[in-house]
Scaffold this active site. Structure first.
Site, PDB file in Angstrom:
ATOM      1  N   THR A 276      43.791  -0.942  73.163  1.00 47.89           N
ATOM      2  CA  THR A 276      43.966  -2.313  73.648  1.00 47.89           C
ATOM      3  C   THR A 276      43.472  -2.443  75.082  1.00 47.89           C
ATOM      4  OG1 THR A 276      45.840  -2.619  72.207  1.00 47.89           O
ATOM      5  CG2 THR A 276      45.860  -3.916  74.193  1.00 47.89           C
TER       6      THR A 276
ATOM      7  N   ARG B 256      48.184  -7.545  59.421  1.00 50.96           N
ATOM      8  CA  ARG B 256      49.104  -6.909  60.380  1.00 50.96           C
ATOM      9  C   ARG B 256      48.924  -7.532  61.773  1.00 50.96           C
ATOM     10  NH1 ARG B 256      48.591  -3.825  65.422  1.00 50.96           N
ATOM     11  NH2 ARG B 256      50.362  -2.419  65.545  1.00 50.96           N
ATOM     12  N   VAL B 257      50.029  -7.869  62.406  1.00 50.08           N
ATOM     13  CA  VAL B 257      49.995  -8.382  63.777  1.00 50.08           C
ATOM     14  C   VAL B 257      50.807  -7.425  64.633  1.00 50.08           C
ATOM     15  CG1 VAL B 257      50.745 -10.266  65.279  1.00 50.08           C
ATOM     16  CG2 VAL B 257      49.689 -10.781  63.066  1.00 50.08           C
ATOM     17  N   GLY B 258      50.239  -6.992  65.738  1.00 48.72           N
ATOM     18  CA  GLY B 258      50.930  -6.048  66.618  1.00 48.72           C
ATOM     19  C   GLY B 258      51.677  -6.756  67.741  1.00 48.72           C
ATOM     20  N   ASP B 259      51.972  -6.006  68.778  1.00 47.01           N
ATOM     21  CA  ASP B 259      52.723  -6.554  69.920  1.00 47.01           C
ATOM     22  C   ASP B 259      51.855  -7.419  70.829  1.00 47.01           C
ATOM     23  OD1 ASP B 259      51.294  -4.107  70.535  1.00 47.01           O
ATOM     24  OD2 ASP B 259      52.272  -4.134  72.503  1.00 47.01           O
TER      25      ASP B 259
ATOM     26  N   THR C 203      50.373  -1.414  75.976  1.00 47.75           N
ATOM     27  CA  THR C 203      49.433  -0.807  75.026  1.00 47.75           C
ATOM     28  C   THR C 203      50.104   0.382  74.351  1.00 47.75           C
ATOM     29  OG1 THR C 203      47.404   0.479  74.786  1.00 47.75           O
ATOM     30  CG2 THR C 203      48.380   0.444  76.979  1.00 47.75           C
ATOM     31  N   GLY C 204      49.843   0.559  73.077  1.00 49.23           N
ATOM     32  CA  GLY C 204      50.441   1.669  72.353  1.00 49.23           C
ATOM     33  C   GLY C 204      50.751   1.244  70.931  1.00 49.23           C
TER      34      GLY C 204
ATOM     35  N   GLY D 160      52.137  -0.715  68.486  1.00 46.09           N
ATOM     36  CA  GLY D 160      52.683  -2.060  68.678  1.00 46.09           C
ATOM     37  C   GLY D 160      54.042  -2.273  68.048  1.00 46.09           C
TER      38      GLY D 160
HETATM   39  N1  ASP Z   1      49.420  -2.262  70.908  1.00 45.86           N
HETATM   40  C1  ASP Z   1      48.270  -2.407  70.061  1.00 45.86           C
HETATM   41  C2  ASP Z   1      48.715  -2.774  68.671  1.00 45.86           C
HETATM   42  O1  ASP Z   1      49.664  -2.193  68.185  1.00 45.86           O
HETATM   43  C3  ASP Z   1      47.407  -1.192  69.998  1.00 45.86           C
HETATM   44  C4  ASP Z   1      47.047  -0.555  71.326  1.00 45.86           C
HETATM   45  O2  ASP Z   1      47.660  -0.801  72.332  1.00 45.86           O
HETATM   46  O3  ASP Z   1      46.098   0.222  71.373  1.00 45.86           O
HETATM   47  O4  ASP Z   1      48.070  -3.574  68.056  1.00 45.86           O
END
Ligand code: ASP
Length: 297
Positions: free
Chosen positions: A159, A187-190, A209-210, A212
Site C-alpha cells: 500500500t 474483498r475490501v481492506g482497511d 499498511t499491512g 488489512g
Molecule cells: N492494508 C492493505 C490491505 O489489506 C495492504 C497493504 O497495506 O499492503 O488491503
C-alpha cells in the site's frame, strides 16, 4: 513555520531484496512534498499529490503497480481525510481508474457521501472527469487477466500513503492500495475505511499498511487518535500500542503518523516498511528497514 510530511510505500518489504529504485523514488517525492508545504500548500493537497504520484509510479502495490484479484480483475481501495473539518472521501473495490486517491478526493469534495464502492464508484469518478484506464491488460505493471499468483520478491503487498501537517496547523492523511495478493473478488481492506486504514483530525494524521483485516479489527488509525485524545498518550506510545493490538489479531504491518506539533512516527512490526519523512526542521529520512526509536521532528 512548522510543517511535516511522511510517505510510505507499504510494509511488505522483504529482507534481502534491493529496494534502491523505491528509495530513490521516495527521496525525490518527499523533496517535492517538502517544497509544496514550504510554499504554504495545504496538508490535504500535499497528501493527495504524494499518493497520486506513488500510484502512478508502478513501484508499489497501488495504482499502476496493483495486483489483480484471484479472478484476474483489478479492484482498488483508497481514502483521504482532512483533519480540520473531518471531511473524508473513499472508494472501495473500484475498477479501472488511474488514480483511486483522486476518485476518493472527488467523493470528499462532493460531500454527499464518504464512501462509494465498485461500479458506482467508477461511474461517479467518470462523471467527475477522473481518468479511466482504457486497456487494463497493458496498463498495470502486474499481468492482468490470469489471476494473481505472482508474488514477486519485492512486491508482496505494498500500500502507499501520506500524512502531513501544513504551516497553517492542519493535518491530512491519504492511503491507496491494490490490496493483498490473492484476495477474493470484492474483498475490501482497511485502506478505504476511515478509522481503520486512514484517519486525520485536529490532533493527528495516520496512514496504515499491512494485513488489512487486522487493521480493520483494531480500528487502527482511529485508535491512535483515540489513545491520544482520551488517554493522553503521546504519539509514539499510542502508535506502538496500536501495533501491539494489530499483532494480537495476527496482523503484520506498520503506520505513519504526524501530530499537530509536527512530531513524526513510522513504526512497523513487519520486516520493513518503505518510508520517508521530512519537516521544516529535519532533512529527509528515507528508509526500508532500520526502525526508528520513538518519535522525532
Ligand atoms: N492494508 C492493505 C490491505 O489489506 C495492504 C497493504 O497495506 O499492503 O488491503
Amino acid at each position: 513555520m512548522t510543517y511535516a510530511l511522511v510517505i510510505h510505500g507499504g510494509a511488505g518489504a522483504q529482507p534481502g531484496v534491493d529496494y534502491e529504485e523505491q528509495r530513490r523514488h521516495l527521496a525525490d517525492l518527499i523533496a517535492i512534498g517538502h517544497k509544496m508545504l514550504a510554499a504554504g500548500e495545504s496538508a490535504l493537497e500535499t497528501v493527495a499529490a504524494m499518493v497520486a504520484n506513488l500510484e502512478a509510479s508502478g513501484l508499489y502495490v497501488a495504482g499502476k503497480g496493483s495486483a489483480p484479484n484471484l479472478d484476474g480483475t483489478v479492484e482498488l481501495d483508497a481514502s483521504i481525510m482532512n483533519g480540520r473539518d473531518r471531511r473524508a472521501g473513499a472508494v472501495a473495490a473500484i475498477p479501472n481508474i488511474v488514480s483511486p486517491v483522486h476518485a476518493a478526493r472527488l467523493v470528499l469534495e462532493d460531500g454527499r457521501h464518504v464512501m462509494l464502492a465498485g461500479n458506482g464508484a467508477h461511474a461517479f469518478a467518470l462523471t467527475n472527469n477522473a481518468e479511466a484506464i482504457a486497456d487494463p491488460e497493458s496498463y498495470y505493471t502486474e499481468h492482468v487477466g490470469h489471476g494473481s499468483a505472482k508474488e514477486t520478491n519485492n512486491r508482496t503487498h505494498g500500500t502507499v500513503g501520506a500524512v502531513a501537517l501544513d504551516s497553517g496547523g492542519d493535518l491530512a492523511a491519504a492511503t491507496s492500495t491494490g490490496g493483498t495478493f490473492n484476495k477474493l473478488p470484492g474483498r475490501v481492506g482497511d485502506t478505504p475505511l476511515i478509522g481503520a486504514g486512514t484517519w486525520a483530525d485536529d490532533l493527528v494524521a495516520v496512514s496504515c499498511t499491512g494485513i488489512g483485516e487486522a487493521f480493520i479489527r483494531t480500528c487502527a488509525a482511529h485508535d491512535v487518535a483515540a489513545r491520544m485524545r482520551y488517554g493522553n498518550a503521546g504519539l509514539n506510545q499510542a502508535s506502538e500500542a496500536v501495533l501491539r493490538e494489530v499483532k494480537k489479531c495476527d496482523g503484520d504491518g506498520g503506520l505513519i503518523a504526524v501530530d499537530c506539533t509536527g512530531k513524526i512516527v513510522m513504526p512497523f512490526n513487519s520486516d520493513g516498511m518503505k518510508r520517508a519523512a521530512i519537516s521544516n526542521s529535519m532533512p529527509a529520512i528515507v528508509r526500508v528497514f532500520e526502525p526508528e526509536t520513538g518519535e522525532f521532528s
